[in-house]
Design an enzyme around this catalytic site. Sequence first.
Site, mmCIF file in Angstrom:
data_model
loop_
_atom_site.group_PDB
_atom_site.id
_atom_site.type_symbol
_atom_site.label_atom_id
_atom_site.label_comp_id
_atom_site.label_asym_id
_atom_site.label_seq_id
_atom_site.Cartn_x
_atom_site.Cartn_y
_atom_site.Cartn_z
ATOM 1 N N ASN A 110 0.609 -1.348 -0.113
ATOM 2 C CA ASN A 110 -0.248 0.397 -0.198
ATOM 3 C C ASN A 110 1.150 1.351 0.059
ATOM 4 O O ASN A 110 0.542 2.344 1.439
ATOM 5 C CB ASN A 110 -1.173 -0.440 1.266
ATOM 6 C CG ASN A 110 -0.388 -0.138 2.240
ATOM 7 O OD1 ASN A 110 1.126 -0.794 2.626
ATOM 8 N ND2 ASN A 110 -1.364 0.939 3.103
ATOM 9 N N HIS A 117 -2.342 -9.782 11.107
ATOM 10 C CA HIS A 117 -2.451 -9.102 12.804
ATOM 11 C C HIS A 117 -4.430 -9.887 13.047
ATOM 12 O O HIS A 117 -5.173 -9.130 13.453
ATOM 13 C CB HIS A 117 -2.502 -8.018 12.733
ATOM 14 C CG HIS A 117 -3.062 -7.246 11.086
ATOM 15 N ND1 HIS A 117 -4.353 -7.670 10.999
ATOM 16 C CD2 HIS A 117 -2.735 -6.324 10.839
ATOM 17 C CE1 HIS A 117 -4.101 -6.823 9.488
ATOM 18 N NE2 HIS A 117 -3.952 -6.043 9.703
ATOM 19 N N ASN A 127 -4.520 -0.904 14.105
ATOM 20 C CA ASN A 127 -6.044 -1.167 12.896
ATOM 21 C C ASN A 127 -5.240 -2.180 12.412
ATOM 22 O O ASN A 127 -4.099 -2.390 11.567
ATOM 23 C CB ASN A 127 -6.156 -0.450 11.687
ATOM 24 C CG ASN A 127 -7.469 -1.486 10.749
ATOM 25 O OD1 ASN A 127 -7.676 -1.945 10.582
ATOM 26 N ND2 ASN A 127 -7.645 -0.732 9.348
ATOM 27 N N ASP A 149 3.266 -5.420 12.022
ATOM 28 C CA ASP A 149 2.837 -4.966 11.058
ATOM 29 C C ASP A 149 3.686 -3.266 11.113
ATOM 30 O O ASP A 149 2.402 -1.842 11.533
ATOM 31 C CB ASP A 149 1.220 -4.285 11.966
ATOM 32 C CG ASP A 149 -0.028 -3.930 10.461
ATOM 33 O OD1 ASP A 149 1.206 -3.180 9.762
ATOM 34 O OD2 ASP A 149 -1.477 -3.501 11.655
ATOM 35 N N HIS A 187 4.196 6.650 10.922
ATOM 36 C CA HIS A 187 3.523 8.047 10.196
ATOM 37 C C HIS A 187 4.234 9.049 10.520
ATOM 38 O O HIS A 187 4.492 9.359 12.194
ATOM 39 C CB HIS A 187 2.144 7.850 10.876
ATOM 40 C CG HIS A 187 1.335 6.941 10.150
ATOM 41 N ND1 HIS A 187 0.926 6.790 9.194
ATOM 42 C CD2 HIS A 187 0.492 5.581 10.692
ATOM 43 C CE1 HIS A 187 0.263 5.956 8.382
ATOM 44 N NE2 HIS A 187 0.072 5.095 10.081
ATOM 45 N N PHE A 232 -3.727 5.304 11.143
ATOM 46 C CA PHE A 232 -4.099 4.172 11.538
ATOM 47 C C PHE A 232 -2.434 3.676 12.131
ATOM 48 O O PHE A 232 -1.995 3.353 11.279
ATOM 49 C CB PHE A 232 -5.034 3.055 11.348
ATOM 50 C CG PHE A 232 -5.806 3.531 11.138
ATOM 51 C CD1 PHE A 232 -6.247 3.108 12.627
ATOM 52 C CD2 PHE A 232 -6.990 3.969 10.674
ATOM 53 C CE1 PHE A 232 -8.330 3.352 13.003
ATOM 54 C CE2 PHE A 232 -7.817 4.283 10.976
ATOM 55 C CZ PHE A 232 -8.962 3.814 11.688
ATOM 56 N N GLY A 233 -1.939 2.975 12.873
ATOM 57 C CA GLY A 233 -0.916 2.364 12.826
ATOM 58 C C GLY A 233 0.430 2.384 13.882
ATOM 59 O O GLY A 233 0.757 3.918 14.857
HETATM 60 ZN ZN LIG Z 1 -3.954 -4.854 8.148
#
Ligand SMILES: [Zn+2]
EC number: 3.5.2.3
Length: 445
Positions: free
Chosen positions: A90, A231, A277, A304, A308, A322-323
């Site tokens: 992504n 996850h 997430n 994961d 950011h 998210f993250g």
């Molecule tokens: Zn994911």
Amino acid sequence: MNRLVIRGARLLGTESADLLVEDGVITEVGSVSTPSGAEVLDADGLVALPGLVDLHVHLREPGREDAETIATGSAAAAAGGFTAVFAMANTSPVTDTAEAAERVLDLGRACGLTEVVPVGAVTKGLEGAELAELGLMARSRAQVRVFSDDGHCVHDARIMRRALEYIKPFGGVISQHAQDPRLAGREACCHEGEVSGRLGLPGWPGIAEESIVARDVMLARHTGSRVHVAHVSTAGTVEVIRWAKAQGIDVTAEVTPHHLALTTDLLLGYDPVYKVNPPLRPAEDVEALRAALADGTIDAVATDHAPHARHDKEHAFVDAAFGMLGLETALSVVSDVMVRPGLLDWADVARVMSSAPARIGGLAHQGRELAVGSPAHLTLVDPDREVTVDATASRSRSRNNPWHGRTLRGAVLATVHRGRVTHDVRNGAGTRRELTTATTSGADL
Ligand SMILES: [Zn+2]
């Protein structure tokens, strides 16, 4: 010839031995006399593990180099003991073509600090509508074997079925971000339960994950193909996977360090560093995840790692990205929450953080035993070292580190990738070796 002698390491936490590494391959194990000109790495009392392998990282390049690059992410990986990381698709542009996958591979090789393995998108642009160039990515120089729309769920059952059929002949796997978009609405930003009610935040329920996993294991059975659950975050998902494995369905699963350790009540302070997430869940889910990792229902730990930039993360809770970061702290968290209480021993850690993820991701040269003939990918761990995490000291370009200020027991002190020392803090954090960017041969060690 490049020679490295690793002296006195406890292999998988058991007996002590020296290792001789010549041109990136372990050539002697036991009592080794130092050849002239060899570099010596004193590992007295340290636990030697095969180099760690992470099935799930976000390196943000291309497209969001303000958050992370393949170079900074590789440095964070080496510092965390990783000798291979799977870079999710992504990015911008999305890794949905052979060219895009090869570019990620080449950028990783140019850094030379860890093996960067591109994950291919399942659908074009991660849009969930049309299959990406799965075959071309598999046949490319990057030899993509893991496909994922991570960040999005492949929610259309027909697309998921076609993808599973497509990847089966070349031994690929679909890594699913399991989250039904109809059950987990767009506004959802934390676990649906008591805490979300108190905070007045829109939550997403465990069933949004569990229903997709249940569907996907049935699709895996139907197609005879392979699904990997990214996850895992709920006790219900663990139940489904346990059942599917008992039926002989080809399913594997990963859990993140944060889902093994952090609970949803941390959100009571509205700190967006805990926004992730899938979301942090209640303590009973955390307990089930630990038990599932210990008994093998969950095969692997994957971080994961999701860097950011400040301007995306430091917002009101509902607006923040998210993250969380994860590469540099993963081993310490696993040591602290799984090894220290006796749920895993170091041989188990080698399995869940190296050999199992290497097998799932199709990397024959990673996760190998520490024996003559194996490629020299190693991680040296001090099981008793207490580390207080300092987010400002990170090699990552980002600072969204949920472990900041926490003290964890167990630390990676050195990493060896292709026989080369890529990280070394044995003499204290202030004396980190200068690492030069290698011009690697591209040999597939
Ligand atoms: Zn994911």
